[in-house]
Enzyme design. Structure first.
Site, PDB file in Angstrom:
ATOM      1  N   GLU A 238     -10.019  57.038  28.590  1.00 17.19           N
ATOM      2  CA  GLU A 238     -10.902  57.925  27.806  1.00 17.19           C
ATOM      3  C   GLU A 238     -12.387  57.586  28.037  1.00 17.19           C
ATOM      4  O   GLU A 238     -13.169  57.454  27.101  1.00 17.19           O
ATOM      5  CB  GLU A 238     -10.568  57.818  26.308  1.00 17.19           C
ATOM      6  N   ARG A 614      -4.026  72.414  23.680  1.00 10.42           N
ATOM      7  CA  ARG A 614      -3.013  71.737  22.858  1.00 10.42           C
ATOM      8  C   ARG A 614      -1.700  72.516  22.901  1.00 10.42           C
ATOM      9  O   ARG A 614      -0.647  71.989  22.526  1.00 10.42           O
ATOM     10  CB  ARG A 614      -3.447  71.627  21.388  1.00 10.42           C
TER      11      ARG A 614
END
Length: 757
Positions: A238, A614
């Site tokens: 990340e 998502r």
């Protein structure tokens, strides 16, 4: 391993080393795993298998004998991710590995600081303060420096200090201009005192863990060289979410030509409000000249239509390195775009669609409603409750559980039922009115002695001299306000009552004055509450509704619809996703545009991209022609993001006239905002109404409770009062006594506070 600097040579790999763990990787994933030496950037799009790449790369380095386990530094953003990495690598190796450097930035920095604490003025057994400890320490320093916490809130000062720490700035590195801007220079002064106090306590806060490590590596070349030699390979997950201090720390450890591999997605950088700098990943190739870049673009999560819509949207951002997600298989359903009349219809539409999906055997766990702002959840919660559909609010509280909503409703409970002691106690000093512990203790003592409510006890006490003048006047004014608000109960506009209470109590002003990061969101929630109350014809029905909503929480099933913010959804995936509220000012959010300009807009677009990606099979975007915002109906303009969705991937499903509309409800239904509205009453109006109703007499004595009771004392009797001393009773009226005290003169008191002598 006895010494972290034991740099025994790693094992030499076998020329015929088998690599079955690489067999399931696609060509780009395999390239990212096998390109071991030198700087590498893996641009891993949503759903492209970055976790598998990270864990396989770490295992590959070990299996190939490139390094021992303690010679690899693997950085994650959560303990869960670190734990998952250790487990997956252990599964590939077939053995559990201990004592390796896999963890969050904070965990790894603690490990370093325990060994080198003295270099930053700490002992190795230093403590780490939690959030409450930090706020309490700041409050102490504000008091010592004579700074009014109402004007300079401790939590707001702490927030400024943490932002400086996130940027790697010790007090001496904060620029003069920036230091003077923050609370007129007070924040910087407190920062200096705060750091000194932490050192004297042998303590550090979470921001210090990285800041001290950074200071250590910048000032001690020998320590830096030792860790550079130890950490032969650095892996970072990340990377787009790193702040400046984390970036500088990694740069120091890696050098300019180190074996560092950063995995991230510039299109999913959505945490600038937490200090994340998307620029860290954008300039990777400049920081590490000759860096090898691998793009993971094959998506294993979403359908081609969903990916096409998301990729077309994010392509409008200039600040990105560029990649296009793709997948194999059938195109799937197009992204549904639905326009509705207002927020209530939007909630009904989403609720109906969820029922249809559930009837087709879709698990509720696989359905999510992703909102931009927390206040949006209210209408969806209430609709799901009406339909009997179980739901959970992920990463936050349900609407009616939030602190500011509970406080506001507590005011309403006391208005409706003056004997509601729990509600009264919650708000009697919220916002702060200077009601101290001693005053509240006196109120409780009387309430217990007379077996009356706290409100009734206060009403009696303000007519006596038991309390100090300031507290007595404050409580008297508060009780007058409650009576005035009760006078508005005959109206049919419950939202106007709530607006009046929030304004006149000072509660909304308390949050307006707050510099806490979450204050604007709390104000939005209160405004949503005002709007919601106008749907009820009485305060009683509203309070009953809230009770039923709260009771509904404990559904017997774990199969529930997921309701959360877009920020909270990052890293998750669902079969079907609903994305409501795509309107200008709401999404992109006006505050982000005002404060961030072009950068803010691009981050909002990345947030929309995260929301779309998502979804595995179904994504539904909706917007309303009208929104009730801050208690007023407003025409809403569709989000610019809607026009940026490529038409070939979208199916529009809207009522006629909702696309390109310009009208709205106009004047209908509008009324004043929180700071307006409500009738004007004189300060003594409530007492006049009490007298007319027979609740108090002309002298101000309360007649509702205790006035008809016979006192155990007699006229002329000598008595003792803890506050006023000895005196003789000159007047008796129920349980109220007027006593001529020897040193303080005549005072009105309640007989519960008097002792016989």
């Amino acid at each position: 391993m006895s010494d972290p600097f034991d740099l025994a040579e790693p094992n030499t790999p076998s020329p015929a080393a088998e690599t079955p763990y690489l067999d399931g990787l696609n060509e780009w994933q395999r390239e990212a795993v096998e390109a071991i030496d030198g700087p590498h950037l893996v641009l891993a799009g949503a759903g492209t298998g970055k976790t598998r790449v990270l864990t396989t790369r770490l295992a590959h380095i070990l299996i190939q004998g490139k390094a021992r386990h303690w010679q690899i530094l693997a950085v994650t953003f959560t303990n869960k991710a670190a734990r998952e990495m250790r487990e997956r690598v252990g599964a590939i190796l077939g053995t559990e590995v201990e004592n390796w450097w896999v963890g969050t930035f904070h965990a790894l920095c603690v490990k370093i600081l325990r060994k080198h604490a003295s270099a930053v003025g700490l002992a190795s057994n230093f403590t780490i303060l939690d959030d409450d400890d930090q706020v309490r320490l700041i409050k102490q320093l504000l008091e010592v420096n004579g700074i009014d916490e109402k004007k300079t809130p401790a939590r707001a000062v702490l927030s400024v200090i943490q932002r400086w720490k996130d940027r790697g700035l010790t007090p001496d590195k904060v620029s003069a201009g920036e230091g003077s801007d923050a609370f007129d220079g007070q924040a910087l002064s407190i920062y200096e005192d705060y750091q000194a106090r932490l050192q004297s306590l042998n303590a550090a806060d979470f921001g210090d863990l990285l800041l001290h490590c950074l200071t250590l590596l910048q000032k001690d070349a020998q320590v830096l060289a030792a860790y550079r030699e130890q950490f032969r390979y650095i892996l970072v997950d990340e990377y787009q979410d790193t702040n400046v201090a984390q970036y500088l720390w990694l740069r120091l450890l890696a050098g300019t030509d180190g074996n560092i591999c950063c995995v991230g997605d510039d299109d999913q950088s959505i945490y600038s409000w937490r200090g994340a700098e998307v620029g860290n990943i954008l300039r990777f190739e400049k920081d590490f000249p000759g860096a090898h870049v691998v793009r993971l673009e094959r998506n294993y999560r979403s359908t081609p239509n969903i990916l096409g819509a998301a990729s077309g949207l994010i392509a409008n951002n200039d600040g990105r390195l560029g990649k296009t997600l793709w997948t194999e298989g059938e195109a799937g359903d197009k992204v549904v775009l639905n326009g509705v009349w207002d927020g209530a219809e939007e909630a009904r539409y989403v609720g109906s669609e969820i029922e249809v999906l559930h009837s087709k055997k879709h698990r509720l766990n696989e359905i999510a409603i992703l909102v931009r702002a927390g206040f949006q959840t209210r209408e969806f919660e209430e609709r799901l409750i009406t339909l009997g559909v179980p739901y959970r609010v992920v990463g936050g509280q349900r609407f009616y559980e939030r602190q500011e909503i509970r406080d506001a409703i507590a005011y309403l409970r006391v208005i409706w039922q003056p004997n509601d002691d729990l509600a009264f106690e919650r708000i009697v000093n919220v916002p702060k009115r200077g009601i101290g512990k001693a005053t509240l203790q006196t109120v409780h003592i009387l309430a217990r002695a007379e077996r009356i409510s706290l409100s009734a006890a206060v009403t009696q006490l303000v007519a006596t001299d038991e309390l100090k003048a300031k507290a007595r006047n404050t409580l008297s004014n508060l009780m007058d306000e409650f009576e005035r608000w009760r006078g508005l109960l005959t109206g049919d506009n419950q939202g106007e009552l709530m607006a009046e209470v929030l304004d006149q109590s000072g509660y909304i002003d308390m949050w307006r004055a707050s510099r806490a990061p979450d204050a604007p969101g709390r104000i939005d929630n209160l405004k949503e509450l005002v709007a919601a109350m106008d749907q009820f014809d009485s305060l009683e029905t509203f309070l009953e509704h809230v009770s039923l909503v709260m009771e509904n929480d404990e559904a017997v099933t774990d199969d529930k619809v997921n309701l959360m913010t877009l920020h909270g959804a990052k890293g998750l995936e669902f079969e079907a996703v609903f994305l409501p509220g795509w309107e200008e000012g709401l999404f992109p959010h006006q505050r982000a545009l005002d404060e961030g300009g072009t950068g803010g807009l691009e981050e909002e677009r990345r947030l929309a991209y995260v929301g779309l990606t998502r979804a595995r099979k179904r994504a539904t975007v909706s917007f309303a022609a009208n929104r009730r915002i801050y208690g007023q109906w407003q025409s809403a303009i569709p989000s610019r993001f809607i026009d940026e969705l490529p038409g070939e991937y979208v199916r529009r499903s809207a009522a006629p006239g909702l696309y390109g509309y310009g009208g709205g409800l106009g004047e209908g239904g509008s009324r004043g905002a929180l700071s307006d509205g409500g009738a004007s009453f004189g300060q003594n109006g409530a007492r006049r109404r009490q007298r007319r109703a027979g609740l108090i007499d002309d002298a101000g004595w309360h007649t509702e409770s205790g006035a008809d009771a016979k006192s155990k004392f007699n006229l002329g009797q000598r008595v003792f009062h803890q506050k006023f001393g000895y005196g003789r009773i000159v007047t008796i009226q129920g349980n109220k006594l007027e006593i001529d005290f020897e040193h303080t003169g005549k005072k009105k008191v309640i007989d519960s506070f008097v002792e016989e002598v």
